[in-house]
Design a protein around this motif. Sequence first.
Motif, PDB file in Angstrom:
ATOM      1  N   HIS A 143       0.849  -1.194   0.000  1.00  0.00           N
ATOM      2  CA  HIS A 143       0.000   0.000   0.000  1.00  0.00           C
ATOM      3  C   HIS A 143       0.878   1.235   0.000  1.00  0.00           C
ATOM      4  O   HIS A 143       1.203   1.798   1.049  1.00  0.00           O
ATOM      5  CB  HIS A 143      -0.966   0.021   1.181  1.00  0.00           C
ATOM      6  N   PRO A 144       1.311   1.635  -1.168  1.00  0.00           N
ATOM      7  CA  PRO A 144       2.275   2.734  -1.294  1.00  0.00           C
ATOM      8  C   PRO A 144       1.866   4.004  -0.561  1.00  0.00           C
ATOM      9  O   PRO A 144       2.725   4.720  -0.046  1.00  0.00           O
ATOM     10  CB  PRO A 144       2.337   2.994  -2.798  1.00  0.00           C
ATOM     11  N   TYR A 145       0.597   4.274  -0.494  1.00  0.00           N
ATOM     12  CA  TYR A 145       0.178   5.502   0.192  1.00  0.00           C
ATOM     13  C   TYR A 145       0.547   5.461   1.664  1.00  0.00           C
ATOM     14  O   TYR A 145       0.991   6.451   2.235  1.00  0.00           O
ATOM     15  CB  TYR A 145      -1.327   5.707   0.038  1.00  0.00           C
ATOM     16  N   ILE A 146       0.389   4.325   2.287  1.00  0.00           N
ATOM     17  CA  ILE A 146       0.721   4.198   3.709  1.00  0.00           C
ATOM     18  C   ILE A 146       2.227   4.332   3.910  1.00  0.00           C
ATOM     19  O   ILE A 146       2.682   5.001   4.833  1.00  0.00           O
ATOM     20  CB  ILE A 146       0.199   2.863   4.273  1.00  0.00           C
ATOM     21  N   PHE A 147       2.995   3.717   3.037  1.00  0.00           N
ATOM     22  CA  PHE A 147       4.446   3.792   3.154  1.00  0.00           C
ATOM     23  C   PHE A 147       4.942   5.231   2.976  1.00  0.00           C
ATOM     24  O   PHE A 147       5.737   5.735   3.766  1.00  0.00           O
ATOM     25  CB  PHE A 147       5.101   2.870   2.125  1.00  0.00           C
ATOM     26  N   ILE A 148       4.451   5.919   1.946  1.00  0.00           N
ATOM     27  CA  ILE A 148       4.875   7.295   1.684  1.00  0.00           C
ATOM     28  C   ILE A 148       4.427   8.221   2.813  1.00  0.00           C
ATOM     29  O   ILE A 148       5.185   9.084   3.263  1.00  0.00           O
ATOM     30  CB  ILE A 148       4.343   7.764   0.316  1.00  0.00           C
ATOM     31  N   LEU A 149       3.212   8.032   3.304  1.00  0.00           N
ATOM     32  CA  LEU A 149       2.729   8.836   4.421  1.00  0.00           C
ATOM     33  C   LEU A 149       3.579   8.600   5.669  1.00  0.00           C
ATOM     34  O   LEU A 149       3.893   9.539   6.401  1.00  0.00           O
ATOM     35  CB  LEU A 149       1.268   8.493   4.713  1.00  0.00           C
ATOM     36  N   ASN A 150       3.983   7.364   5.895  1.00  0.00           N
ATOM     37  CA  ASN A 150       4.835   7.049   7.041  1.00  0.00           C
ATOM     38  C   ASN A 150       6.188   7.752   6.924  1.00  0.00           C
ATOM     39  O   ASN A 150       6.722   8.259   7.910  1.00  0.00           O
ATOM     40  CB  ASN A 150       5.011   5.535   7.143  1.00  0.00           C
ATOM     41  N   VAL A 151       6.737   7.819   5.724  1.00  0.00           N
ATOM     42  CA  VAL A 151       8.007   8.522   5.518  1.00  0.00           C
ATOM     43  C   VAL A 151       7.839  10.015   5.786  1.00  0.00           C
ATOM     44  O   VAL A 151       8.680  10.636   6.451  1.00  0.00           O
ATOM     45  CB  VAL A 151       8.535   8.277   4.086  1.00  0.00           C
ATOM     46  N   ILE A 152       6.743  10.599   5.305  1.00  0.00           N
ATOM     47  CA  ILE A 152       6.503  12.027   5.533  1.00  0.00           C
ATOM     48  C   ILE A 152       6.346  12.317   7.022  1.00  0.00           C
ATOM     49  O   ILE A 152       6.913  13.288   7.541  1.00  0.00           O
ATOM     50  CB  ILE A 152       5.264  12.485   4.739  1.00  0.00           C
ATOM     51  N   ILE A 153       5.587  11.484   7.724  1.00  0.00           N
ATOM     52  CA  ILE A 153       5.386  11.669   9.163  1.00  0.00           C
ATOM     53  C   ILE A 153       6.713  11.551   9.905  1.00  0.00           C
ATOM     54  O   ILE A 153       7.000  12.326  10.823  1.00  0.00           O
ATOM     55  CB  ILE A 153       4.349  10.668   9.709  1.00  0.00           C
ATOM     56  N   LEU A 154       7.534  10.595   9.511  1.00  0.00           N
ATOM     57  CA  LEU A 154       8.839  10.443  10.148  1.00  0.00           C
ATOM     58  C   LEU A 154       9.694  11.695   9.966  1.00  0.00           C
ATOM     59  O   LEU A 154      10.325  12.166  10.911  1.00  0.00           O
ATOM     60  CB  LEU A 154       9.569   9.225   9.593  1.00  0.00           C
ATOM     61  N   LEU A 155       9.710  12.244   8.765  1.00  0.00           N
ATOM     62  CA  LEU A 155      10.502  13.452   8.522  1.00  0.00           C
ATOM     63  C   LEU A 155       9.996  14.620   9.363  1.00  0.00           C
ATOM     64  O   LEU A 155      10.796  15.382   9.921  1.00  0.00           O
ATOM     65  CB  LEU A 155      10.471  13.805   7.037  1.00  0.00           C
ATOM     66  N   LEU A 156       8.678  14.759   9.482  1.00  0.00           N
ATOM     67  CA  LEU A 156       8.125  15.817  10.327  1.00  0.00           C
ATOM     68  C   LEU A 156       8.483  15.606  11.791  1.00  0.00           C
ATOM     69  O   LEU A 156       8.824  16.550  12.509  1.00  0.00           O
ATOM     70  CB  LEU A 156       6.608  15.879  10.166  1.00  0.00           C
ATOM     71  N   GLN A 157       8.416  14.359  12.262  1.00  0.00           N
ATOM     72  CA  GLN A 157       8.755  14.063  13.664  1.00  0.00           C
ATOM     73  C   GLN A 157      10.221  14.355  13.941  1.00  0.00           C
ATOM     74  O   GLN A 157      10.564  14.927  14.972  1.00  0.00           O
ATOM     75  CB  GLN A 157       8.459  12.608  13.992  1.00  0.00           C
ATOM     76  N   LEU A 158      11.077  13.978  13.035  1.00  0.00           N
ATOM     77  CA  LEU A 158      12.496  14.244  13.228  1.00  0.00           C
ATOM     78  C   LEU A 158      12.781  15.736  13.218  1.00  0.00           C
ATOM     79  O   LEU A 158      13.603  16.216  13.995  1.00  0.00           O
ATOM     80  CB  LEU A 158      13.319  13.526  12.147  1.00  0.00           C
ATOM     81  N   GLU A 159      12.111  16.478  12.362  1.00  0.00           N
ATOM     82  CA  GLU A 159      12.290  17.926  12.336  1.00  0.00           C
ATOM     83  C   GLU A 159      11.850  18.553  13.638  1.00  0.00           C
ATOM     84  O   GLU A 159      12.537  19.408  14.199  1.00  0.00           O
ATOM     85  CB  GLU A 159      11.503  18.530  11.166  1.00  0.00           C
ATOM     86  N   LEU A 160      10.723  18.134  14.182  1.00  0.00           N
ATOM     87  CA  LEU A 160      10.232  18.680  15.450  1.00  0.00           C
ATOM     88  C   LEU A 160      11.102  18.239  16.614  1.00  0.00           C
ATOM     89  O   LEU A 160      11.315  18.991  17.552  1.00  0.00           O
ATOM     90  CB  LEU A 160       8.780  18.242  15.689  1.00  0.00           C
ATOM     91  N   PHE A 161      11.606  17.013  16.549  1.00  0.00           N
ATOM     92  CA  PHE A 161      12.401  16.478  17.651  1.00  0.00           C
ATOM     93  C   PHE A 161      13.782  17.125  17.696  1.00  0.00           C
ATOM     94  O   PHE A 161      14.319  17.402  18.758  1.00  0.00           O
ATOM     95  CB  PHE A 161      12.521  14.964  17.508  1.00  0.00           C
ATOM     96  N   ILE A 162      14.362  17.388  16.534  1.00  0.00           N
ATOM     97  CA  ILE A 162      15.703  17.962  16.474  1.00  0.00           C
ATOM     98  C   ILE A 162      15.673  19.443  16.845  1.00  0.00           C
ATOM     99  O   ILE A 162      16.556  19.931  17.536  1.00  0.00           O
ATOM    100  CB  ILE A 162      16.319  17.753  15.080  1.00  0.00           C
ATOM    101  N   SER A 163      14.657  20.155  16.400  1.00  0.00           N
ATOM    102  CA  SER A 163      14.632  21.615  16.648  1.00  0.00           C
ATOM    103  C   SER A 163      14.088  21.976  17.987  1.00  0.00           C
ATOM    104  O   SER A 163      14.005  21.468  18.940  1.00  0.00           O
ATOM    105  CB  SER A 163      13.778  22.311  15.612  1.00  0.00           C
TER     106      SER A 163
END
Length: 72
Positions: A52-72
């Motif tokens: 289910h490519p949509y779930i995989f791509i959404l998971n990658v986007i969420i991870l990038l947002l979480q890392l951005e919030l966690f690092i800053s």
Amino acid sequence: MIRMLDYSDTWEQVVKHIMVLGGVVAAPLNIITILLTAILLLARKVQWANVHPYIFILNVIILLLQLELFIS
């Protein structure tokens, strides 16, 4: 929970706990999910249509947002 709603300053504590759980729990789980999916795709154990490519791509986007919030 009702007592927490009565005080305005306790919302800051709730938000801090949610942010910690999001960074400590959700980010590693997203990393594990992405790595496991990528390994299974590269090993040809599963096909892209089954992931289910949509779930995989959404998971990658969420991870990038979480890392951005966690690092800053």
